[in-house]
Design a protein around this motif. Structure first.
Motif, PDB file in Angstrom:
ATOM      1  N   ALA A  82     -14.367 -48.311 -23.111  1.00 32.92           N
ATOM      2  CA  ALA A  82     -13.616 -48.346 -21.867  1.00 32.92           C
ATOM      3  C   ALA A  82     -14.504 -47.883 -20.720  1.00 32.92           C
ATOM      4  CB  ALA A  82     -12.391 -47.440 -21.972  1.00 32.92           C
ATOM      5  N   GLN A  83     -14.590 -48.700 -19.678  1.00 37.61           N
ATOM      6  CA  GLN A  83     -15.429 -48.328 -18.539  1.00 37.61           C
ATOM      7  C   GLN A  83     -14.651 -47.403 -17.617  1.00 37.61           C
ATOM      8  OE1 GLN A  83     -16.670 -51.397 -15.804  1.00 37.61           O
ATOM      9  NE2 GLN A  83     -18.497 -50.251 -15.222  1.00 37.61           N
ATOM     10  N   ALA A  84     -15.021 -46.118 -17.621  1.00 42.42           N
ATOM     11  CA  ALA A  84     -14.390 -45.146 -16.737  1.00 42.42           C
ATOM     12  C   ALA A  84     -15.133 -45.055 -15.412  1.00 42.42           C
ATOM     13  CB  ALA A  84     -14.357 -43.778 -17.408  1.00 42.42           C
ATOM     14  N   ALA A  85     -16.460 -45.229 -15.457  1.00 41.89           N
ATOM     15  CA  ALA A  85     -17.294 -45.085 -14.260  1.00 41.89           C
ATOM     16  C   ALA A  85     -18.570 -45.878 -14.488  1.00 41.89           C
ATOM     17  CB  ALA A  85     -17.602 -43.606 -14.005  1.00 41.89           C
ATOM     18  N   VAL A  86     -19.525 -45.762 -13.572  1.00 38.12           N
ATOM     19  CA  VAL A  86     -20.833 -46.398 -13.765  1.00 38.12           C
ATOM     20  C   VAL A  86     -21.934 -45.343 -13.793  1.00 38.12           C
ATOM     21  CG1 VAL A  86     -20.119 -48.583 -12.750  1.00 38.12           C
ATOM     22  CG2 VAL A  86     -21.144 -46.810 -11.289  1.00 38.12           C
ATOM     23  N   VAL A  87     -21.538 -44.083 -13.913  1.00 37.05           N
ATOM     24  CA  VAL A  87     -22.466 -42.958 -14.020  1.00 37.05           C
ATOM     25  C   VAL A  87     -22.084 -42.149 -15.251  1.00 37.05           C
ATOM     26  CG1 VAL A  87     -22.983 -42.800 -11.559  1.00 37.05           C
ATOM     27  CG2 VAL A  87     -20.979 -41.615 -12.471  1.00 37.05           C
ATOM     28  N   LYS A  88     -22.915 -41.174 -15.631  1.00 32.49           N
ATOM     29  CA  LYS A  88     -22.651 -40.416 -16.846  1.00 32.49           C
ATOM     30  C   LYS A  88     -21.338 -39.661 -16.736  1.00 32.49           C
ATOM     31  CE  LYS A  88     -26.376 -37.838 -16.751  1.00 32.49           C
ATOM     32  NZ  LYS A  88     -27.389 -36.796 -17.086  1.00 32.49           N
ATOM     33  N   ILE A  89     -20.664 -39.541 -17.875  1.00 35.85           N
ATOM     34  CA  ILE A  89     -19.374 -38.861 -17.904  1.00 35.85           C
ATOM     35  C   ILE A  89     -19.440 -37.662 -18.849  1.00 35.85           C
ATOM     36  CG2 ILE A  89     -17.978 -40.827 -17.219  1.00 35.85           C
ATOM     37  CD1 ILE A  89     -17.364 -41.398 -20.119  1.00 35.85           C
ATOM     38  N   SER A  90     -18.462 -36.793 -18.697  1.00 31.58           N
ATOM     39  CA  SER A  90     -18.399 -35.553 -19.461  1.00 31.58           C
ATOM     40  C   SER A  90     -17.915 -35.805 -20.876  1.00 31.58           C
ATOM     41  CB  SER A  90     -17.435 -34.582 -18.775  1.00 31.58           C
ATOM     42  OG  SER A  90     -16.084 -35.048 -18.936  1.00 31.58           O
ATOM     43  N   GLY A  91     -17.868 -34.744 -21.634  1.00 33.07           N
ATOM     44  CA  GLY A  91     -17.181 -34.803 -22.906  1.00 33.07           C
ATOM     45  C   GLY A  91     -15.722 -35.154 -22.674  1.00 33.07           C
ATOM     46  N   PRO A  92     -15.129 -36.000 -23.537  1.00 30.91           N
ATOM     47  CA  PRO A  92     -13.725 -36.376 -23.371  1.00 30.91           C
ATOM     48  C   PRO A  92     -12.798 -35.346 -24.006  1.00 30.91           C
ATOM     49  CG  PRO A  92     -14.679 -37.584 -25.194  1.00 30.91           C
ATOM     50  CD  PRO A  92     -15.782 -36.707 -24.639  1.00 30.91           C
ATOM     51  N   VAL A  93     -11.588 -35.260 -23.497  1.00 34.53           N
ATOM     52  CA  VAL A  93     -10.566 -34.397 -24.083  1.00 34.53           C
ATOM     53  C   VAL A  93      -9.296 -35.220 -24.247  1.00 34.53           C
ATOM     54  CG1 VAL A  93      -9.266 -32.256 -23.885  1.00 34.53           C
ATOM     55  CG2 VAL A  93     -11.595 -32.374 -22.982  1.00 34.53           C
ATOM     56  N   TYR A  94      -8.779 -35.237 -25.462  1.00 33.85           N
ATOM     57  CA  TYR A  94      -7.588 -36.032 -25.793  1.00 33.85           C
ATOM     58  C   TYR A  94      -6.334 -35.179 -25.621  1.00 33.85           C
ATOM     59  CZ  TYR A  94      -4.169 -38.487 -28.760  1.00 33.85           C
ATOM     60  OH  TYR A  94      -3.052 -39.104 -29.253  1.00 33.85           O
ATOM     61  N   ASN A  95      -5.318 -35.766 -24.984  1.00 31.79           N
ATOM     62  CA  ASN A  95      -4.023 -35.106 -24.796  1.00 31.79           C
ATOM     63  C   ASN A  95      -2.975 -35.861 -25.590  1.00 31.79           C
ATOM     64  OD1 ASN A  95      -2.095 -33.282 -23.575  1.00 31.79           O
ATOM     65  ND2 ASN A  95      -1.462 -35.004 -22.284  1.00 31.79           N
ATOM     66  N   ASP A  96      -2.460 -35.250 -26.659  1.00 31.70           N
ATOM     67  CA  ASP A  96      -1.567 -35.980 -27.552  1.00 31.70           C
ATOM     68  C   ASP A  96      -0.230 -36.340 -26.910  1.00 31.70           C
ATOM     69  OD1 ASP A  96      -1.256 -36.991 -30.366  1.00 31.70           O
ATOM     70  OD2 ASP A  96       0.500 -35.686 -30.261  1.00 31.70           O
ATOM     71  N   PRO A  97       0.417 -35.473 -26.106  1.00 37.96           N
ATOM     72  CA  PRO A  97       1.706 -35.880 -25.530  1.00 37.96           C
ATOM     73  C   PRO A  97       1.631 -37.161 -24.703  1.00 37.96           C
ATOM     74  CG  PRO A  97       1.462 -33.513 -25.352  1.00 37.96           C
ATOM     75  CD  PRO A  97       0.139 -34.044 -25.833  1.00 37.96           C
ATOM     76  N   SER A  98       0.548 -37.348 -23.942  1.00 36.89           N
ATOM     77  CA  SER A  98       0.426 -38.557 -23.122  1.00 36.89           C
ATOM     78  C   SER A  98      -0.341 -39.667 -23.818  1.00 36.89           C
ATOM     79  CB  SER A  98      -0.260 -38.227 -21.795  1.00 36.89           C
ATOM     80  OG  SER A  98      -1.588 -37.745 -22.007  1.00 36.89           O
ATOM     81  N   LYS A  99      -0.943 -39.345 -24.974  1.00 40.64           N
ATOM     82  CA  LYS A  99      -1.772 -40.309 -25.721  1.00 40.64           C
ATOM     83  C   LYS A  99      -2.881 -40.887 -24.849  1.00 40.64           C
ATOM     84  CE  LYS A  99       0.863 -39.987 -29.423  1.00 40.64           C
ATOM     85  NZ  LYS A  99       1.791 -38.927 -28.974  1.00 40.64           N
ATOM     86  N   THR A 100      -3.467 -40.003 -24.029  1.00 40.35           N
ATOM     87  CA  THR A 100      -4.554 -40.418 -23.153  1.00 40.35           C
ATOM     88  C   THR A 100      -5.741 -39.483 -23.297  1.00 40.35           C
ATOM     89  OG1 THR A 100      -3.555 -39.192 -21.309  1.00 40.35           O
ATOM     90  CG2 THR A 100      -3.078 -41.547 -21.439  1.00 40.35           C
ATOM     91  N   VAL A 101      -6.892 -39.955 -22.836  1.00 35.26           N
ATOM     92  CA  VAL A 101      -8.144 -39.210 -22.894  1.00 35.26           C
ATOM     93  C   VAL A 101      -8.619 -38.977 -21.463  1.00 35.26           C
ATOM     94  CG1 VAL A 101     -10.512 -39.185 -23.771  1.00 35.26           C
ATOM     95  CG2 VAL A 101      -8.706 -40.335 -25.074  1.00 35.26           C
ATOM     96  N   PHE A 102      -9.111 -37.760 -21.191  1.00 32.39           N
ATOM     97  CA  PHE A 102      -9.587 -37.416 -19.859  1.00 32.39           C
ATOM     98  C   PHE A 102     -11.097 -37.161 -19.892  1.00 32.39           C
ATOM     99  CE2 PHE A 102      -5.137 -36.338 -19.993  1.00 32.39           C
ATOM    100  CZ  PHE A 102      -4.657 -36.822 -18.781  1.00 32.39           C
ATOM    101  N   VAL A 103     -11.807 -37.746 -18.929  1.00 28.65           N
ATOM    102  CA  VAL A 103     -13.230 -37.480 -18.734  1.00 28.65           C
ATOM    103  C   VAL A 103     -13.474 -37.278 -17.250  1.00 28.65           C
ATOM    104  CG1 VAL A 103     -14.005 -38.797 -20.750  1.00 28.65           C
ATOM    105  CG2 VAL A 103     -13.816 -39.937 -18.531  1.00 28.65           C
ATOM    106  N   VAL A 104     -14.578 -36.604 -16.928  1.00 29.75           N
ATOM    107  CA  VAL A 104     -14.958 -36.393 -15.534  1.00 29.75           C
ATOM    108  C   VAL A 104     -16.328 -37.024 -15.331  1.00 29.75           C
ATOM    109  CG1 VAL A 104     -15.334 -34.711 -13.707  1.00 29.75           C
ATOM    110  CG2 VAL A 104     -13.691 -34.213 -15.532  1.00 29.75           C
ATOM    111  N   SER A 105     -16.453 -37.837 -14.291  1.00 35.69           N
ATOM    112  CA  SER A 105     -17.735 -38.482 -14.014  1.00 35.69           C
ATOM    113  C   SER A 105     -18.597 -37.574 -13.151  1.00 35.69           C
ATOM    114  CB  SER A 105     -17.527 -39.831 -13.324  1.00 35.69           C
ATOM    115  OG  SER A 105     -16.708 -39.705 -12.177  1.00 35.69           O
ATOM    116  N   SER A 106     -19.894 -37.573 -13.454  1.00 35.70           N
ATOM    117  CA  SER A 106     -20.846 -36.794 -12.676  1.00 35.70           C
ATOM    118  C   SER A 106     -21.221 -37.537 -11.396  1.00 35.70           C
ATOM    119  CB  SER A 106     -22.103 -36.515 -13.511  1.00 35.70           C
ATOM    120  OG  SER A 106     -21.804 -35.688 -14.604  1.00 35.70           O
TER     121      SER A 106
END
Length: 675
Positions: A387-411
């Motif tokens: 999944a393309q979140a950004a075009v630059v390096k991203i952080s470690g992902p963190v999964y949230n089970d209630p929303s069934k989504t993954v969060f990352v932060v782009s640098s």
């Protein structure tokens, strides 16, 4: 012979497997209840407590009893692991009065007994190999504790080295017999492997501790590595061999054991750096590379694995990994052959996405691997992944089970307009498109772009690395997410709060924590205190802010019932006397005492730091006053990696912290209470 963890798992099996995890009573402090809850959620027996980088990035506040939020989080094995850690017995080395803290409310000072600042007690320091060996700034070692309150001398801690693996340098190394109460040599090396690449981000653990996953770079291509470990030879041992110019070798004196698999072996006629690929029985073994001679009576040595004489775990195909006998490993090259220098793998222990790893790369893609520890491992390359979140390096992902989504932060790379300094929310099942699931720019932005804070140009032109977010799945309706930014574009370091499902180009809620860096100093993640986890009216987040000046600890009050961020309180005595980078803040409650641990890379202010890099602990049982100073300090030139905490245990020497130095090529254990 090496002890099988399958046997250990069977011995430690408690409760019924396969029962529903929801609709049960609120979590208590009874360990048996916690273990039963874990087994219902994980559908597997409890073996022990894994602690790795993700432990600090997924936290659970106390859900309202009987609420939907409680039902949701009790289906997550990570929730129960946190409860088990917080239900452990108070340890012998707990101390009851080392705080310079105050009671709530924030603004009213309480006079406290003055305490003496003491140097941290360093229990051991072990080499990770050549110069430059380290876990790395912003990354963590991984610790596994078998059982619960009774620490085991089989517990281990694993460190990546950030150096290319070779016959003279381990990529990854593990220590066991780590506690002073174990006796004998403390610690000992359990295993050390050259995995064929450079492991520069954090390691993650399976739920039973028998396997590890990590990313290694081979050249400029990232590979996910899955490793089943087994302890290597306890010491060097001699044999007399018959060689026949093939991989087959025969011992005519001395003997082989299963512990020799992967270990280096030396003899005239055996290639330098060769290892034992298999052991058939006590007299017959197979080399990884064929002998170069035919001879009898050749003296040989099988070597104990060390940081500078590592073994090589036999590599198998992905399809054969599940059945292979430890030690063994398999690798999966990231789809698209990108590199990964900033994102550590996140493992999902249970639920809809159980046995899945999410990990990012330097081109902004989020990768999804399934069947990791319990099935046939492979990367998902359809249905939106990578999944393309950004075009630059991203952080470690963190999964949230209630929303069934993954969060990352782009640098922020200092050059690419509009693509860095955002939080991205990705569907764990379908991925995202570049036009969905992105916040507005939370960090620097160039003129004409627009972002959350004006003027936006503070810090532009300099790359700014971002840490993984912290997710609390129990807060709010479907959780809360916290983002840490070294410069918010308006000249401040900042912490942001988002709810899952945030609107496109949202800015969330923001508080600032001092001057922001214009030279690329990151704001690494903070930590919540025990008041937050205990559902006190007001808890706190501690973060090492002021990235643009002398490093400074900040306390952000949070109203637990409404998740409202209060006005940050600066701890006025700075941690350093010059601008420097801090580590993440790590929190752990041992008995009645809650502590926070943090390090600076240089210019430590406390006298015992000697003006160099330094680890510090604060007692945060009550909210820290603005005038608080560290309870204990430990000088570490160059600073440290992220810090992990093991146990609250009465076993001698079993309540410790672990980290690597950034400049000394060493792995460190120090006492929680006195560092």
């Amino acid at each position: 012979m090496r002890t099988s963890l399958v046997v250990i798992a069977g011995i430690l099996m408690l409760g019924l497997v396969g029962m529903r995890a929801w609709g049960q009573e609120p979590a208590s402090t009874d360990l048996n209840a916690q273990i039963n809850g874990y087994e219902r959620a994980a559908h597997s027996p409890f073996v022990g407590v894994p602690t790795d980088w993700s432990t600090s990035h997924v936290v659970f506040s106390a859900p309202e009893p009987g609420s939907e939020a409680e039902d949701q989080v009790q289906q997550d094995p990570r929730y129960w692991i946190q409860q088990i850690r917080r239900a452990q017995l108070q340890a012998d080395d707990s101390i009851t009065d080392e705080s310079e803290a105050i009671s709530l409310p924030d603004g009213k000072k309480k006079k406290n007994k003055k305490t003496k600042k003491v140097p941290i007690k360093k229990d051991w320091s072990e080499s990770l190999g050549a110069a430059g060996a380290k876990v790395g700034a912003g990354f963590f070692p991984a610790k596994f504790t078998f059982g619960t309150s009774a620490a085991s001398c089989s517990d281990y801690v694993a460190f990546n080295t950030s150096l290319a693996g070779s016959a003279t340098q381990a990529s990854i190394i593990s220590f066991t017999n780590v506690y002073s109460g174990c006796g004998g040599t403390v610690p000992t090396i359990a295993w050390a492997f050259n995995t064929g690449g450079t492991v520069a981000t954090s390691v993650t653990l399976s739920s039973n501790g028998a396997q590890l996953a990590f990313v290694q770079s081979v050249g400029t291509t990232a590979n996910l590595v899955l490793l089943k470990w087994n302890a290597g030879p306890a010491a060097n041992h001699a044999l007399t061999l018959t060689l026949n110019s093939t991989t087959a070798i025969v011992a005519t004196a001395g003997s082989f054991s299963a512990a020799d698999v992967g270990a280096q072996i030396t003899a005239t006629g055996i290639p330098s750096g060769d290892t034992i690929a298999a052991v058939a029985n006590s007299t017959h073994a197979t080399l990884a590379t064929a002998a170069t001679a035919t001879a009898t009576g050749r003296a040989a040595t099988v070597h104990a694995e060390t940081a500078v004489l590592p073994g090589v775990a036999p590599t198998v195909t992905n399809g054969n990994y599940r059945a292979c006998t430890a030690p063994c490993m398999t690798t999966i090259a990231f789809s698209g052959t990108p590199n990964d220098t900033n994102s550590s793998p996140y493992y999902v222990y249970g639920g809809t996405n159980a046995d899945t790893i999410f990990v990012g790369d330097d081109t902004g893609d989020l990768h999804k691997f399934t069947g990791v520890f319990n099935g046939t491992p492979g990367e998902i390359t359809t249905g939106g992944f990578p999944a393309q979140a950004a075009v630059v390096k991203i952080s470690g992902p963190v999964y949230n089970d209630p929303s069934k989504t993954v969060f990352v932060v782009s640098s922020f790379d200092g050059a690419t307009p509009g693509n860095g300094g955002r939080i991205h929310e990705v569907s764990a099942s379908t991925g995202i498109t570049p036009s969905a699931g992105n916040s507005n720019i939370l960090g620097p932005w160039t003129s004409g772009e627009g972002g959350c804070n004006s003027p936006g140009t503070s810090g532009t032109g300099t790359p700014l690395t971002t840490d993984a977010p912290i997710v609390d799945p129990a807060a709010g309706t479907n959780g809360m997410v916290y983002v840490f930014m070294g410069n918010n574009g308006a000249g401040n370091a900042a912490v942001y709060q988002f709810a899952p499902g945030f609107a496109e180009t949202s800015c969330g809620n923001m508080v600032t924590v001092g001057t922001g860096s214009t030279s690329g100093v990151p704001l690494y993640s903070g930590a919540f205190d025990a008041l937050y986890f205990a559902a006190a009216p007001t808890g706190n987040i501690y973060v090492c802010g002021t990235t643009g000046g002398d490093a400074q600890l900040w306390r952000i009050p949070i109203t637990v019932s409404s998740n409202t961020l209060g006005t940050p309180v600066a701890i006025t005595t700075t941690l350093s006397t010059a601008a420097t980078t801090c580590s993440q803040v790590t929190e752990f409650q041992n008995g009645a005492v809650d502590r926070a641990y943090v390090s600076v890379e240089a210019s430590g202010r406390p006298a015992n730091c000697g003006g160099t890099g330094c680890v510090m602990s604060f007692t945060i049982t009550s909210a820290l006053a603005a005038g608080a100073t560290p309870s204990a300090v430990l000088p570490e030139s160059g600073g440290t990696s992220g810090i992990v905490v093991d146990n609250a245990s009465a076993f001698s020497g079993a309540s410790q912290i672990y980290f690597s130095t950034l400049g000394g090529s060493t792995a460190i254990q120090a006492a929680q209470s006195g560092l």
